[in-house]
Design an enzyme around this catalytic site. Structure first.
Site, mmCIF file in Angstrom:
data_model
loop_
_atom_site.group_PDB
_atom_site.id
_atom_site.type_symbol
_atom_site.label_atom_id
_atom_site.label_comp_id
_atom_site.label_asym_id
_atom_site.label_seq_id
_atom_site.Cartn_x
_atom_site.Cartn_y
_atom_site.Cartn_z
ATOM 1 N N CYS A 61 4.439 61.963 23.223
ATOM 2 C CA CYS A 61 4.660 60.668 23.876
ATOM 3 C C CYS A 61 3.794 60.513 25.127
ATOM 4 C CB CYS A 61 6.133 60.496 24.252
ATOM 5 S SG CYS A 61 6.699 61.745 25.410
ATOM 6 N N CYS A 92 13.331 64.530 25.527
ATOM 7 C CA CYS A 92 13.052 64.098 26.902
ATOM 8 C C CYS A 92 13.758 65.034 27.897
ATOM 9 C CB CYS A 92 13.507 62.667 27.113
ATOM 10 S SG CYS A 92 13.071 61.566 25.745
#
Ligand code: FES
Length: 129
Positions: free
Chosen positions: A35, A104
């Site tokens: 990402c 994350c």
């Protein structure tokens, strides 16, 4: 059900401990290649305790919330305890993250581990096995 818990939204909107520690004892920067998000942690360590922590995160809401929560979880804690912080504990403290957002929270665990590694490399006598 809402995608994000209230805690995630709170820590995303009002992140705690954002910033830089100029004379940090340990700094760790990690990124997620997929990402492109980046997280940097700064630790101040005194007497084997994390006395201050700040972060800079260029990333998604979950990454910001995870870094913010992680700093709250480790501030004032002994290094031996901070070393054991897992991304799962961070996600749980946020009342959960969607499965596809768990990576994350991994950034927070890794950034802290890297900052501790930086500290230990400067102070090998403090290294905990
Ligand atoms: Fe990359 Fe969240 S999507 S850290």
């Amino acid at each position: 059900m809402a995608l994000y818990s209230e805690k995630v939204m709170d820590h995303f909107r009002n992140p705690r401990n954002v910033g830089v520690i100029e004379d940090a004892d340990g700094v760790g920067e990690v990124g997620n290649a997929k990402c492109g998000d980046i997280m940097k942690m700064y630790l101040k360590i005194d007497n084997d305790t994390v006395t201050d922590v700040k972060f800079e995160t260029f990333g998604c809401a979950s990454a910001v919330a995870s870094s913010s929560m992680a700093t709250e979880l480790i501030k004032g804690k002994p290094v031996s305890e901070v070393m054991r912080l897992t991304n799962k504990a961070v996600a749980e403290a946020l009342d959960g993250l969607p499965d596809y957002k768990m990576h994350c929270s991994v950034l927070a665990e890794e950034a802290i581990a890297k900052a501790l590694e930086d500290y230990f490399s400067k102070h090998p006598e403090k290294r905990i096995q």
